[in-house]
Structures are given as C-alpha cells and as structure tokens.
Write a protein that holds these residues in place. Structure first.
Motif, PDB file in Angstrom:
ATOM      1  N   TYR A  68      12.993 -30.472  14.409  1.00  0.00           N
ATOM      2  CA  TYR A  68      12.849 -29.613  13.244  1.00  0.00           C
ATOM      3  C   TYR A  68      14.023 -28.650  13.183  1.00  0.00           C
ATOM      4  N   SER A  69      14.379 -28.277  11.967  1.00  0.00           N
ATOM      5  CA  SER A  69      15.360 -27.207  11.814  1.00  0.00           C
ATOM      6  C   SER A  69      14.677 -25.864  12.040  1.00  0.00           C
ATOM      7  N   ALA A  70      15.474 -24.868  12.414  1.00  0.00           N
ATOM      8  CA  ALA A  70      14.933 -23.539  12.710  1.00  0.00           C
ATOM      9  C   ALA A  70      15.738 -22.491  11.961  1.00  0.00           C
ATOM     10  N   PHE A  71      15.035 -21.631  11.201  1.00  0.00           N
ATOM     11  CA  PHE A  71      15.686 -20.599  10.403  1.00  0.00           C
ATOM     12  C   PHE A  71      15.047 -19.248  10.727  1.00  0.00           C
ATOM     13  N   TYR A  90      19.672 -16.048  21.763  1.00  0.00           N
ATOM     14  CA  TYR A  90      20.225 -17.342  22.180  1.00  0.00           C
ATOM     15  C   TYR A  90      19.894 -18.345  21.089  1.00  0.00           C
ATOM     16  N   ILE A  91      20.936 -19.014  20.553  1.00  0.00           N
ATOM     17  CA  ILE A  91      20.714 -19.978  19.470  1.00  0.00           C
ATOM     18  C   ILE A  91      21.438 -21.283  19.784  1.00  0.00           C
ATOM     19  N   TRP A  92      20.741 -22.381  19.541  1.00  0.00           N
ATOM     20  CA  TRP A  92      21.315 -23.709  19.790  1.00  0.00           C
ATOM     21  C   TRP A  92      20.614 -24.698  18.875  1.00  0.00           C
ATOM     22  N   ALA A  99      20.173 -24.966  12.613  1.00  0.00           N
ATOM     23  CA  ALA A  99      19.585 -23.683  12.977  1.00  0.00           C
ATOM     24  C   ALA A  99      20.390 -22.577  12.321  1.00  0.00           C
ATOM     25  N   SER A 100      19.703 -21.518  11.906  1.00  0.00           N
ATOM     26  CA  SER A 100      20.418 -20.392  11.332  1.00  0.00           C
ATOM     27  C   SER A 100      19.825 -19.086  11.821  1.00  0.00           C
ATOM     28  N   LEU A 101      20.686 -18.117  11.955  1.00  0.00           N
ATOM     29  CA  LEU A 101      20.279 -16.756  12.290  1.00  0.00           C
ATOM     30  C   LEU A 101      20.962 -15.834  11.293  1.00  0.00           C
TER      31      LEU A 101
END
Length: 332
Positions: A68-71, A90-92, A99-101
């Motif tokens: 799944y994508s993560a936003f 921490y983002i990967w 993925a977005s932050l």
C-alpha cells in the motif's frame, strides 16, 4: 487531533493508508532495547512492528507484504525522540508503491526537520518517496472548509488530502501571484449535485508520485467550471468527468507532467481532460491554451473526441522546444 502519543519503538507507524496528524505531540522513550536503534535500517522490514525505531515511521520496505502507499500530513505537531540514536522521522517506500510526508512550517520548527537531512531513511533513489516541507506562511490544509478559508487569505496553500464536495454551489478563487499545490494524497472530488467554480488567476499545481494523478474528478450530476487565466499543471489529468457530470473550461493554461500509453509499442498521448468510458458526462471548452493536447481531437477517447464548444476553434503553434500549444478561440 489534539493528542499526546507516547511509544517505546514508535509513537505512530503508518505502513499504508492516509494519516493526518494535527496539533499533537509524538514522543518515543529514552530507554530502548540494546542495539535496536539500527534494527531494520539495512534490511527489509518484517511483519507488525519489525521496523526501524522512530517517533514517526512512514511507508514500507517489504516487497512481499504491505503493498500500500502511505501518505502522512503533519500540521502544528511536535515530534520528539527521547534517545539521540532514534530518529524523529523515518520514511521509506518500495518502488512499486509510494510514500509522502508533508509538514507545515510550525511542525518543522518544533520537530527540527526544517530540512530533509532531519528525516531518516528514504529509498536510495528517492523515486517512490516524496517529502514536502512547507515554507513559512504557506498554509497546509486537509479539508474543504480549510481550503476555502485559506484561499480567501493572501498567500500560497497546500492541499495534502483527498477532499470531496457533494452538494451546493461553491466558488474557490486562486488569486494572481498565489499558488495552490495539490500534493501527496491530494485530489478534489466533485460528486452528487455539487457545483464547483474555480476562478484561477494564479497557479494550481499537482505534485504526486503516481501517473494516475488528477487535479479534479467529477461524478454524479455535479458541475465543475474553470474560469480565469491562471495555469494548471497536473501529473496526468486536470479534469476527469464521469456519470452525468459536466466540466466547462472558460480559460487558463493547461499542462501535464506525463502522458499515458497502453503499452510500450503505443505512442504516448496527453490526457489533460478525460471522459470516463460509457458515461454521460460532457466536457466543453470555450477558451484556454493546452500543451501537447488538442481539445478538439482528444486522444483520451476512442474514437477521439471534440471537447471544443460550438462557435469556437483551435489554433496550434509549435514552440521552439518542440511542444505544440493548442489555443481555443472564437470562430470569426
């Protein structure tokens, strides 16, 4: 919203889906298991909480699960780590997901992530990870009411969430010199009997990690009207219409970051406006300039469709960079 969240390994973990955190504090403990601060930072993650330590963890590093994508969007939120060896964020993300932050300015200052160097992880090439750190004075919004209120003020606005209008007539204005950025999981849906008018004399720009990127998506019996002479930049599609919806374009300049092709042996075409197959929706264009997209011969449809209103025509000019600009003007 308005929460204090404490964790040992992670305060919040988002391995997939969309999360919005506002006016809150995320904190991890000072004491951690010996040697665990580097766990899973150089290898694929496991199940559950078999992930790196961080106060906020976003995305996934596992090709076999959590597809799944993560936003994640942060507004006026402080992220704190009790241990100097544990990152705040921490983002990967694997290349087959995204993925977005997105962090507003207050969050950056409170959490000491005012630069990407303050964020750990990120895949090696960064192709599937998107980080947006809002500038001072730039409003980050996640709801329609917030969007409308922010646009009524002077300044730039970032929409970081999918929002939907289902009824009533509403006008949103982007003033000259201002920018509305639609990023991360952002998209504007016009459903039901809603009638949304966009008066754009500035810029509406989309930044997303997917070729399936829409600025506006109309369905039901809704109506979307685009007025003004501002610019629109979408990843793939500025406006998509389905069901019995109507999109009317009365001006603006339109561009897309990518085109679309059904396969490698089919030439790429641009899908700036698109009708959903077998729908009763309509698109009508009376003015505007379109980059590499002819609204009188839209290749989004099969057979190609003419979206230009009666009494108007298209004039085309090839630019020095090889682009072709198509402009809709009144017939003589």
């Amino acid at each position: 919203e308005d929460s204090k969240i404490y964790g040992v390994q992670n305060a919040v973990m988002v391995r997939g889906g969309t999360a919005v955190i506002k006016n809150s504090t995320l904190t991890t403990a000072e004491q951690i298991a010996a040697g665990s601060e580097d766990k899973f930072t150089e290898e694929n993650w496991g199940n559950g909480n078999e992930v790196p330590y961080a106060a906020l963890l976003v995305g996934d590093r596992n090709n076999n699960a959590y597809n799944y994508s993560a936003f994640v969007t942060l507004v006026n939120t402080e992220i704190k780590s009790g241990n100097a060896e544990v990152p705040t964020v921490y983002i990967w993300q694997d290349d087959n997901k995204s993925a977005s932050l997105i962090a507003d300015y207050d969050t950056q200052i409170k959490s000491d992530i005012s630069g990407e160097s303050g964020i750990s992880g990120k895949s090696a090439d960064g192709s599937s990870v998107f980080v947006y750190l809002a500038a001072e004075g730039e409003a980050v919004v996640t709801s329609f009411d917030e969007l409308k209120s922010a646009l009524e003020k002077d300044g730039n606005v970032v929409l970081a969430n999918e929002i939907t209008v289902t009824e009533g007539a509403t006008t949103l204005e982007v003033k000259s010199g201002d920018t509305l950025r639609i990023i991360g999981a952002g998209i504007i849906n016009i459903n039901g009997t809603a009638e949304l008018t966009i008066v754009n004399n500035g810029s509406i720009i989309q930044t997303m990690q997917s070729e399936v990127g829409y600025l506006f998506r109309a369905s039901g019996n809704s109506k979307l009207t685009l007025n003004g002479d501002g610019e629109y930049v979408a990843v793939l599609t500025v406006g998509q219409a389905g069901d019995n919806s109507v999109i009317t374009v009365n001006g603006g300049s339109f561009n897309a970051l990518v085109g679309w092709s059904a396969s490698e042996d089919v030439p790429e075409t641009y899908w700036i406006f698109n009708l959903i197959d077998d729908s009763n929706a309509t698109i009508s264009v009376t003015a505007g300039t379109f980059v590499n997209y002819d609204p009188s011969n839209s290749q989004t449809e099969n057979p190609a469709a003419n979206f230009v209103a009666a009494g108007y025509k298209v004039e085309s000019v090839v630019q020095s960079n090889g682009e072709t600009w198509y402009t809709v003007v009144p017939k003589a």
